[in-house]
Write a protein that holds these residues in place. Structure first.
Motif, PDB file in Angstrom:
ATOM      1  N   GLN A 151       0.831  -1.201   0.000  1.00  0.00           N
ATOM      2  CA  GLN A 151       0.000   0.000   0.000  1.00  0.00           C
ATOM      3  C   GLN A 151       0.869   1.256   0.000  1.00  0.00           C
ATOM      4  O   GLN A 151       2.044   1.216   0.379  1.00  0.00           O
ATOM      5  CB  GLN A 151      -0.925   0.013   1.224  1.00  0.00           C
ATOM      6  N   ILE A 152       0.279   2.375  -0.407  1.00  0.00           N
ATOM      7  CA  ILE A 152       0.973   3.659  -0.368  1.00  0.00           C
ATOM      8  C   ILE A 152       0.783   4.252   1.027  1.00  0.00           C
ATOM      9  O   ILE A 152      -0.334   4.526   1.453  1.00  0.00           O
ATOM     10  CB  ILE A 152       0.433   4.629  -1.434  1.00  0.00           C
ATOM     11  N   ALA A 153       1.910   4.458   1.727  1.00  0.00           N
ATOM     12  CA  ALA A 153       1.858   5.063   3.056  1.00  0.00           C
ATOM     13  C   ALA A 153       1.892   6.578   2.980  1.00  0.00           C
ATOM     14  O   ALA A 153       1.225   7.263   3.764  1.00  0.00           O
ATOM     15  CB  ALA A 153       3.025   4.550   3.916  1.00  0.00           C
ATOM     16  N   GLU A 154       2.691   7.107   2.049  1.00  0.00           N
ATOM     17  CA  GLU A 154       2.797   8.552   1.889  1.00  0.00           C
ATOM     18  C   GLU A 154       3.187   8.870   0.460  1.00  0.00           C
ATOM     19  O   GLU A 154       3.948   8.137  -0.173  1.00  0.00           O
ATOM     20  CB  GLU A 154       3.821   9.141   2.863  1.00  0.00           C
ATOM     21  N   LEU A 155       2.643   9.993  -0.030  1.00  0.00           N
ATOM     22  CA  LEU A 155       2.929  10.460  -1.382  1.00  0.00           C
ATOM     23  C   LEU A 155       3.115  11.962  -1.326  1.00  0.00           C
ATOM     24  O   LEU A 155       2.245  12.682  -0.821  1.00  0.00           O
ATOM     25  CB  LEU A 155       1.780  10.102  -2.331  1.00  0.00           C
ATOM     26  N   ALA A 156       4.243  12.449  -1.815  1.00  0.00           N
ATOM     27  CA  ALA A 156       4.520  13.886  -1.757  1.00  0.00           C
ATOM     28  C   ALA A 156       5.563  14.256  -2.791  1.00  0.00           C
ATOM     29  O   ALA A 156       6.279  13.392  -3.311  1.00  0.00           O
ATOM     30  CB  ALA A 156       4.999  14.283  -0.358  1.00  0.00           C
ATOM     31  N   ASP A 157       5.643  15.563  -3.081  1.00  0.00           N
ATOM     32  CA  ASP A 157       6.737  16.003  -3.926  1.00  0.00           C
ATOM     33  C   ASP A 157       8.046  15.854  -3.153  1.00  0.00           C
ATOM     34  O   ASP A 157       8.058  15.750  -1.924  1.00  0.00           O
ATOM     35  CB  ASP A 157       6.528  17.447  -4.379  1.00  0.00           C
ATOM     36  N   ARG A 158       9.140  15.853  -3.865  1.00  0.00           N
ATOM     37  CA  ARG A 158      10.445  15.527  -3.287  1.00  0.00           C
ATOM     38  C   ARG A 158      10.797  16.419  -2.099  1.00  0.00           C
ATOM     39  O   ARG A 158      11.177  15.927  -1.033  1.00  0.00           O
ATOM     40  CB  ARG A 158      11.499  15.654  -4.380  1.00  0.00           C
ATOM     41  N   GLU A 159      10.678  17.722  -2.258  1.00  0.00           N
ATOM     42  CA  GLU A 159      11.103  18.625  -1.194  1.00  0.00           C
ATOM     43  C   GLU A 159      10.234  18.482   0.040  1.00  0.00           C
ATOM     44  O   GLU A 159      10.721  18.505   1.167  1.00  0.00           O
ATOM     45  CB  GLU A 159      11.084  20.077  -1.706  1.00  0.00           C
ATOM     46  N   THR A 160       8.918  18.306  -0.160  1.00  0.00           N
ATOM     47  CA  THR A 160       8.010  18.163   0.979  1.00  0.00           C
ATOM     48  C   THR A 160       8.295  16.889   1.744  1.00  0.00           C
ATOM     49  O   THR A 160       8.311  16.883   2.981  1.00  0.00           O
ATOM     50  CB  THR A 160       6.547  18.175   0.499  1.00  0.00           C
ATOM     51  N   LEU A 161       8.524  15.795   1.033  1.00  0.00           N
ATOM     52  CA  LEU A 161       8.731  14.514   1.712  1.00  0.00           C
ATOM     53  C   LEU A 161       9.968  14.550   2.601  1.00  0.00           C
ATOM     54  O   LEU A 161       9.949  14.034   3.723  1.00  0.00           O
ATOM     55  CB  LEU A 161       8.860  13.388   0.688  1.00  0.00           C
ATOM     56  N   TYR A 162      11.040  15.150   2.123  1.00  0.00           N
ATOM     57  CA  TYR A 162      12.272  15.158   2.906  1.00  0.00           C
ATOM     58  C   TYR A 162      12.255  16.239   3.990  1.00  0.00           C
ATOM     59  O   TYR A 162      12.900  16.076   5.032  1.00  0.00           O
ATOM     60  CB  TYR A 162      13.476  15.338   1.984  1.00  0.00           C
ATOM     61  N   ALA A 163      11.529  17.328   3.768  1.00  0.00           N
ATOM     62  CA  ALA A 163      11.505  18.409   4.752  1.00  0.00           C
ATOM     63  C   ALA A 163      10.410  18.218   5.798  1.00  0.00           C
ATOM     64  O   ALA A 163      10.599  18.540   6.972  1.00  0.00           O
ATOM     65  CB  ALA A 163      11.312  19.749   4.051  1.00  0.00           C
ATOM     66  N   ARG A 164       9.255  17.671   5.381  1.00  0.00           N
ATOM     67  CA  ARG A 164       8.107  17.545   6.291  1.00  0.00           C
ATOM     68  C   ARG A 164       7.438  16.180   6.145  1.00  0.00           C
ATOM     69  O   ARG A 164       6.255  16.100   5.781  1.00  0.00           O
ATOM     70  CB  ARG A 164       7.091  18.660   6.028  1.00  0.00           C
ATOM     71  N   PRO A 165       8.144  15.088   6.394  1.00  0.00           N
ATOM     72  CA  PRO A 165       7.489  13.771   6.314  1.00  0.00           C
ATOM     73  C   PRO A 165       6.390  13.663   7.356  1.00  0.00           C
ATOM     74  O   PRO A 165       6.519  14.176   8.463  1.00  0.00           O
ATOM     75  CB  PRO A 165       8.633  12.795   6.596  1.00  0.00           C
ATOM     76  N   ALA A 166       5.304  12.984   6.996  1.00  0.00           N
ATOM     77  CA  ALA A 166       4.149  12.912   7.894  1.00  0.00           C
ATOM     78  C   ALA A 166       3.885  11.513   8.434  1.00  0.00           C
ATOM     79  O   ALA A 166       3.298  11.371   9.503  1.00  0.00           O
ATOM     80  CB  ALA A 166       2.896  13.427   7.176  1.00  0.00           C
ATOM     81  N   HIS A 167       4.296  10.483   7.713  1.00  0.00           N
ATOM     82  CA  HIS A 167       4.009   9.113   8.155  1.00  0.00           C
ATOM     83  C   HIS A 167       5.147   8.602   9.038  1.00  0.00           C
ATOM     84  O   HIS A 167       6.327   8.834   8.732  1.00  0.00           O
ATOM     85  CB  HIS A 167       3.844   8.193   6.942  1.00  0.00           C
ATOM     86  N   PRO A 168       4.860   7.907  10.135  1.00  0.00           N
ATOM     87  CA  PRO A 168       5.932   7.354  10.978  1.00  0.00           C
ATOM     88  C   PRO A 168       6.903   6.461  10.215  1.00  0.00           C
ATOM     89  O   PRO A 168       8.105   6.457  10.505  1.00  0.00           O
ATOM     90  CB  PRO A 168       5.165   6.562  12.040  1.00  0.00           C
ATOM     91  N   TYR A 169       6.406   5.731   9.227  1.00  0.00           N
ATOM     92  CA  TYR A 169       7.287   4.863   8.435  1.00  0.00           C
ATOM     93  C   TYR A 169       8.273   5.697   7.613  1.00  0.00           C
ATOM     94  O   TYR A 169       9.461   5.355   7.509  1.00  0.00           O
ATOM     95  CB  TYR A 169       6.450   3.972   7.527  1.00  0.00           C
ATOM     96  N   THR A 170       7.798   6.796   7.034  1.00  0.00           N
ATOM     97  CA  THR A 170       8.686   7.680   6.283  1.00  0.00           C
ATOM     98  C   THR A 170       9.778   8.244   7.189  1.00  0.00           C
ATOM     99  O   THR A 170      10.949   8.326   6.805  1.00  0.00           O
ATOM    100  CB  THR A 170       7.892   8.824   5.641  1.00  0.00           C
ATOM    101  N   HIS A 171       9.406   8.626   8.417  1.00  0.00           N
ATOM    102  CA  HIS A 171      10.393   9.128   9.375  1.00  0.00           C
ATOM    103  C   HIS A 171      11.467   8.077   9.646  1.00  0.00           C
ATOM    104  O   HIS A 171      12.658   8.395   9.722  1.00  0.00           O
ATOM    105  CB  HIS A 171       9.702   9.513  10.689  1.00  0.00           C
ATOM    106  N   SER A 172      11.069   6.833   9.788  1.00  0.00           N
ATOM    107  CA  SER A 172      12.034   5.778  10.089  1.00  0.00           C
ATOM    108  C   SER A 172      12.969   5.541   8.907  1.00  0.00           C
ATOM    109  O   SER A 172      14.172   5.316   9.088  1.00  0.00           O
ATOM    110  CB  SER A 172      11.307   4.484  10.466  1.00  0.00           C
ATOM    111  N   LEU A 173      12.434   5.601   7.686  1.00  0.00           N
ATOM    112  CA  LEU A 173      13.285   5.415   6.511  1.00  0.00           C
ATOM    113  C   LEU A 173      14.292   6.551   6.376  1.00  0.00           C
ATOM    114  O   LEU A 173      15.476   6.324   6.092  1.00  0.00           O
ATOM    115  CB  LEU A 173      12.431   5.345   5.245  1.00  0.00           C
TER     116      LEU A 173
END
Length: 363
Positions: A250-272
């Motif tokens: 499943q898709i946990a989070e979807l964002a443009d490149r700058e947003t994902l690295y600057a403001r990740p929202a999903h706990p899994y994204t933070h861990s990665l």
């Protein structure tokens, strides 16, 4: 941590501004594999490899797909091209429903939809010279052998190889050169969309940079659209316009490149992101890491509710009973989480015990 009220509907995946209409639209895509056992090979279960993915990709965009091994990203790429038949859902390429076309029409569509595989050596026939390998797609689609061979030199030159390399065999090339041959073969039919299935994961770091730069140049010159599958977040950040983080199909989070690295929202994204090395030694020593407990759940028996809850340090009873929809969190950002992490917050700050020793690299 403030409780979020889950929404009932899944909002459509947004397109990046200024990149035009979608060339590829995926809606509620499922790819399940039956588990068979016993003498009569009866079905006893199902592997949920891709489990309800909705995405759209704009023309000339690069969409990165990242996640751990076993999350379903390669199956997603192959299902889009029908190299693996999806179980259900919709895949529309230039408005045409790919999952419903005949085998003859699918062959014609494959001239516009190509793939570059992870292992360049395994994907090249060791008994054929490069001329025949690169010419093969053109021959299959009806071009004469003389015309196909004549164009091979142009394709080899486009990927940074010499025309005389066409007389050699795959074992005579380095890993990076073999991947360039695979890219040349994918370009042979002048496609619009190329699925890049971890194209640099088997290469040395210096060679990775060369291949990534080559892909970016080819995209600009030929107006290509890329679906870039990878587990290396630093590579994905360099080449992608938007990034989709996958977990257990499943898709946990979807964002443009700058947003994902600057403001990740999903706990899994933070861990990665916490596992990505930092070039500054002082910052690298000072920053805290997030080490997830446990392994990726068995896709044959995914958890109830949120698929990430068994490893999430901030999961609640709500996460066990209700699956979070993929919903818009802000401009260009979507997240499937009941408790998305707010900008400026860190999962480490919310759950101090989540910070530990150095996090292991992704598989």
């Amino acid at each position: 941590m403030s409780e979020q009220v889950p929404v009932e509907e899944v909002a459509p995946a947004p397109l990046p501004s200024g990149n035009g209409a979608a060339i590829l639209e995926i809606k509620d895509l499922y790819t399940h594999f039956p588990i068979r056992a016993g003498f009569f090979r009866r079905q006893v279960g199902v592997v949920h490899a891709v489990d309800g993915v909705t995405l759209s990709v704009a023309a000339r965009e690069t969409l990165g797909i990242v996640g751990e091994s076993g999350c379903g990203k390669t199956t997603l790429g192959r299902s889009i091209l029908r190299l693996i038949e999806p179980t259900s859902g919709s895949v529309r390429f230039r408005g045409e429903e790919v999952t419903e076309v005949s085998a003859e029409r699918m062959r014609a569509l494959r001239s516009e939809m190509q793939i570059v595989f992870q292992d360049p050596y395994a994907s090249l026939n060791p008994r054929h010279p490069v001329n025949d390998i690169v010419a093969e797609p053109m021959l299959i689609h009806g071009q004469s052998r003389s015309a196909a061979i004549a164009r091979v030199g142009e394709l080899l030159d486009a990927v940074g190889l010499l025309p005389e390399h066409g007389n050699r065999y795959p074992h005579e090339f380095s890993g990076g050169q073999r991947q360039r041959i695979g890219i040349a073969r994918a370009l042979a039919l002048e496609p619009s969309l190329i699925v890049l299935d971890e194209p640099v994961s088997a290469l040395d770091v210096s060679v990775q940079a060369q291949v990534i730069n080559l892909l970016e140049d080819l995209q600009d010159d030929r107006e290509l659209t890329f679906l870039f599958i990878a587990h290396d977040l630093s590579v994905v950040r360099h080449i992608s316009d938007r990034i989709a983080v996958m977990y257990l199909g499943q898709i946990a989070e979807l964002a443009d490149r700058e947003t994902l690295y600057a403001r990740p929202a999903h706990p899994y994204t933070h861990s990665l992101l916490s596992a990505v090395p930092v070039a500054d030694p002082d910052l690298e020593r000072a920053r805290k890491r997030i080490v997830l407990q446990g392994d990726l759940p068995n896709p044959a028996s995914p958890p109830s509710g949120c698929s990430f809850r068994t490893r999430c340090p901030i999961a609640t009873d709500l996460c066990a009973t209700e699956e979070p929809p993929l919903r818009a969190l802000g401009p260009g950002q979507m997240v499937a989480c009941h408790y998305p992490i707010e900008p400026g917050q860190s999962l480490v700050d919310l759950v101090p015990k989540a910070a530990g020793a150095t996090a292991g690299a992704l598989d």
